[in-house]
Design an enzyme around this catalytic site. Sequence first.
Site, PDB file in Angstrom:
ATOM      1  N   LYS A  11       0.842  -1.198   0.000  1.00 59.76           N
ATOM      2  CA  LYS A  11       0.000   0.000   0.000  1.00 59.76           C
ATOM      3  C   LYS A  11       0.876   1.248   0.000  1.00 59.76           C
ATOM      4  CE  LYS A  11      -2.599   1.566   3.621  1.00 59.76           C
ATOM      5  NZ  LYS A  11      -2.569   3.034   3.690  1.00 59.76           N
ATOM      6  N   ASP A  33      -3.272   4.172  -2.461  1.00 54.30           N
ATOM      7  CA  ASP A  33      -4.304   4.603  -1.502  1.00 54.30           C
ATOM      8  C   ASP A  33      -4.346   6.134  -1.449  1.00 54.30           C
ATOM      9  OD1 ASP A  33      -6.081   4.691   0.672  1.00 54.30           O
ATOM     10  OD2 ASP A  33      -4.505   4.309   2.155  1.00 54.30           O
ATOM     11  N   LYS A  61      -7.383   7.911  -1.939  1.00 49.79           N
ATOM     12  CA  LYS A  61      -8.718   8.325  -1.461  1.00 49.79           C
ATOM     13  C   LYS A  61      -9.209   9.610  -2.134  1.00 49.79           C
ATOM     14  CE  LYS A  61      -8.037   6.495   3.248  1.00 49.79           C
ATOM     15  NZ  LYS A  61      -6.596   6.186   3.294  1.00 49.79           N
ATOM     16  N   ASP A 105     -13.344  14.578  -5.416  1.00 56.03           N
ATOM     17  CA  ASP A 105     -13.395  15.841  -6.164  1.00 56.03           C
ATOM     18  C   ASP A 105     -14.552  15.734  -7.149  1.00 56.03           C
ATOM     19  OD1 ASP A 105     -12.646  18.293  -7.479  1.00 56.03           O
ATOM     20  OD2 ASP A 105     -10.572  17.950  -6.893  1.00 56.03           O
ATOM     21  N   THR A 127     -12.494   5.398   9.817  1.00 56.73           N
ATOM     22  CA  THR A 127     -12.644   4.829  11.153  1.00 56.73           C
ATOM     23  C   THR A 127     -12.284   5.843  12.250  1.00 56.73           C
ATOM     24  OG1 THR A 127     -10.501   3.798  10.774  1.00 56.73           O
ATOM     25  CG2 THR A 127     -12.429   2.379  10.642  1.00 56.73           C
ATOM     26  N   ARG A 133       2.179  -1.749  10.978  1.00 56.76           N
ATOM     27  CA  ARG A 133       3.174  -1.910  12.043  1.00 56.76           C
ATOM     28  C   ARG A 133       3.402  -3.321  12.574  1.00 56.76           C
ATOM     29  NH1 ARG A 133       0.612   3.206  14.852  1.00 56.76           N
ATOM     30  NH2 ARG A 133      -1.108   2.249  13.683  1.00 56.76           N
TER      31      ARG A 133
HETATM   32  O1  C5P Z   1       0.244   0.147  11.170  1.00 64.12           O
HETATM   33  P1  C5P Z   1      -1.179  -0.232  10.919  1.00 64.12           P
HETATM   34  O2  C5P Z   1      -1.402  -1.710  10.720  1.00 64.12           O
HETATM   35  O3  C5P Z   1      -2.130   0.354  11.938  1.00 64.12           O
HETATM   36  O4  C5P Z   1      -1.497   0.451   9.514  1.00 64.12           O
HETATM   37  C1  C5P Z   1      -2.750   0.380   8.930  1.00 64.12           C
HETATM   38  C2  C5P Z   1      -2.777   1.099   7.626  1.00 64.12           C
HETATM   39  O5  C5P Z   1      -4.124   1.108   7.155  1.00 64.12           O
HETATM   40  C3  C5P Z   1      -2.343   2.576   7.697  1.00 64.12           C
HETATM   41  O6  C5P Z   1      -1.730   2.895   6.457  1.00 64.12           O
HETATM   42  C4  C5P Z   1      -3.643   3.305   7.877  1.00 64.12           C
HETATM   43  O7  C5P Z   1      -3.612   4.600   7.359  1.00 64.12           O
HETATM   44  C5  C5P Z   1      -4.608   2.436   7.058  1.00 64.12           C
HETATM   45  N1  C5P Z   1      -6.012   2.519   7.438  1.00 64.12           N
HETATM   46  C6  C5P Z   1      -6.465   2.253   8.708  1.00 64.12           C
HETATM   47  N2  C5P Z   1      -7.806   2.346   8.977  1.00 64.12           N
HETATM   48  C7  C5P Z   1      -8.654   2.699   8.027  1.00 64.12           C
HETATM   49  C8  C5P Z   1      -8.220   2.959   6.745  1.00 64.12           C
HETATM   50  C9  C5P Z   1      -6.861   2.867   6.471  1.00 64.12           C
HETATM   51  O8  C5P Z   1      -5.702   1.919   9.586  1.00 64.12           O
HETATM   52  N3  C5P Z   1      -9.935   2.736   8.294  1.00 64.12           N
END
Ligand code: C5P
Length: 232
Positions: A34, A61, A63, A66, A120, A212
């Site tokens: 991503k 990604d 998003k 417009d 979220t 992470r």
């Molecule tokens: O590090 P982590 O597993 O929390 O990363 C999740 C990824 O998914 C990040 O890039 C975050 O911006 C994205 N994301 C999220 N929740 C969402 C949409 C996207 O955590 N609802």
Amino acid sequence: MQAKDKIIVALDYSQEQEALSMAARVAPYAGIFKVGFELFISAGPSVISKIHAFGGKVFLDLKLHDIPNTVARAALSASALQVHIFNVHASGGFEMMQRTALEVGKTKNPPLLIGVTVLTSMDSKTLKKDLNIDLSAAEQVVHLAKLAKKAGLGGVVASGEEITRIKENCGAGFKIIVPGVRPSWSEKNDQKRVVTPKEAIERGADYIVVGRPITGADNPAEAAKKILKEIS
Ligand code: C5P
């Protein structure tokens, strides 16, 4: 679909080299990477071909939100970069999504076009307070998922808690990408409503986004391998 193509690793970096070396390390166990605003804005579109060069697929990604013409044209540019998955905000409306789906659908190897429903970071209270929307966040997610489907999009991003309702309303073929995934052995960080990789897939997720728990692990390849085993 191969199990490893269900794992999307979030390359949340501003340094291209850091992102690419992480991607190369985990590529044997995760098929999709991503690329979000942070990396795309700092590294530019060439980062995508560099990921393709070692066999990785890309979820761009960005998003987009417009007017229909602007989003459709930007989506064509994304399609020309041969990304595997691309997304727009469903709250940009039916016409924006439909026009984009139509244009992208005419390209040779179109990406899977995904809608972002309710971020979220927003809940029912902020939907009412900031946007004057009376529906609960869960109801608004389903409403926007149905609109995205009607407009011709291929799926949505959703939390693990929303998978069942979206599949019930939009059908099994409508793809769901689930972020906020945390294996039982990893830290939750700032994610609140988490599901394990196995739970997400069992509930019907087509893809999981993991950042992470893989990129912050002492041994990222080992972490990705464990997740792949869990969902296989
Ligand atoms: O590090 P982590 O597993 O929390 O990363 C999740 C990824 O998914 C990040 O890039 C975050 O911006 C994205 N994301 C999220 N929740 C969402 C949409 C996207 O955590 N609802």
